[in-house]
Design a protein around this motif. Structure first.
Motif, short mmCIF file in Angstrom:
data_model
loop_
_atom_site.label_atom_id
_atom_site.label_comp_id
_atom_site.label_asym_id
_atom_site.label_seq_id
_atom_site.Cartn_x
_atom_site.Cartn_y
_atom_site.Cartn_z
N SER A 126 -4.93 -6.74 -5.43
CA SER A 126 -3.98 -6.16 -4.48
C SER A 126 -4.21 -4.65 -4.38
N GLY A 127 -3.82 -4.11 -3.24
CA GLY A 127 -3.89 -2.67 -3.02
C GLY A 127 -2.57 -2.19 -2.48
N SER A 128 -2.25 -0.93 -2.79
CA SER A 128 -0.91 -0.45 -2.50
C SER A 128 -0.90 0.98 -1.99
N ASN A 129 0.27 1.37 -1.50
CA ASN A 129 0.52 2.75 -1.12
C ASN A 129 0.49 3.67 -2.35
N ASP A 130 0.53 3.10 -3.55
CA ASP A 130 0.47 3.92 -4.77
C ASP A 130 -0.97 4.35 -5.10
N LYS A 131 -1.93 4.01 -4.20
CA LYS A 131 -3.34 4.41 -4.31
C LYS A 131 -4.11 3.64 -5.37
N HIS A 150 -8.93 6.14 -5.44
CA HIS A 150 -8.58 6.45 -4.06
C HIS A 150 -7.53 7.56 -4.07
N THR A 151 -7.55 8.38 -3.02
CA THR A 151 -6.59 9.49 -2.94
C THR A 151 -5.52 9.27 -1.87
N ASP A 152 -5.50 8.06 -1.29
CA ASP A 152 -4.48 7.74 -0.29
C ASP A 152 -4.24 6.23 -0.32
N THR A 153 -3.38 5.75 0.54
CA THR A 153 -2.98 4.35 0.63
C THR A 153 -4.18 3.42 0.70
N ILE A 154 -4.12 2.32 -0.06
CA ILE A 154 -5.14 1.27 0.03
C ILE A 154 -4.80 0.42 1.25
#
Length: 182
Positions: A126-131, A150-154
């Motif tokens: 899963s990927g999230s807004n928590d990077k 990552h430095t921004d939303t997935i």
């Protein structure tokens, strides 16, 4: 006026009609055999020969809206929600009232989950807004790995079946390729 197009000819439709049509030609060829487009004045009609779909179930249980959905090879449905959770839903045999039941709620993200996919080795990612990208231990309902970088939303996650690589893309304008180090 009705014009029939083959899947191969479909690629030319935007050029012919000066339209933008968002269809995947690969999916199109395997999904249906004929596409017909009819135009009369400013109206456009689209008809497809497809096998009919029937509504089967509503999956309820997330506390906020669902942002992503996918499935595993065994038929398990994966959902990701703004409530920061990932849920796994399995088919319940002989239960027409509730054909699917939530079998796991995976908690580990700190912001909404916008991407879910089958993970390497048949798991869940899963990927999230928590990077963060999380690869889940679904048996224990806990994160197996939390992948940072990552430095921004997935925005999406995927697995390359042939290599077992985990892929993630982000609003940071990068795609990352993750490989398990053994």
């Amino acid at each position: 006026m009705w014009i029939e197009f083959s899947a191969t000819q479909l690629r030319e439709i935007p050029k012919i009609l000066d339209l933008i049509i968002i269809l995947d030609p690969l999916t199109l060829t395997s999904t249906f055999s004929r596409l017909a487009i009819g135009a009369q004045g400013p109206s456009l009609a689209l008809t497809m020969e497809v096998e009919p779909f029937q509504f089967v179930a509503t999956l309820s249980g997330h506390e906020q809206d669902i942002r992503s959905v996918n499935s595993l090879d065994d038929g398990t449905i994966i959902t990701g929600s703004r409530d920061s959770t990932v849920r796994l839903w399995k088919r319940v045999e002989d239960s027409p009232e509730t054909p699917y039941a939530c079998t796991s709620t995976l908690m580990g993200h700190t912001h909404y989950v916008g991407a879910v996919a089958p993970g390497p080795d048949g798991g869940v990612a899963s990927g999230s807004n928590d990077k963060h990208v999380i690869e889940w231990d679904t048996a224990g309902s806990v994160p197996k790995r939390v992948l940072e970088g990552h430095t921004d939303t997935i925005s999406c996650v995927a697995t390359c079946a042939s290599s077992g690589l985990l892929l993630s893309a982000s609003w940071d304008k990068t795609t990352r390729v993750w490989k398990e180090v053994k």
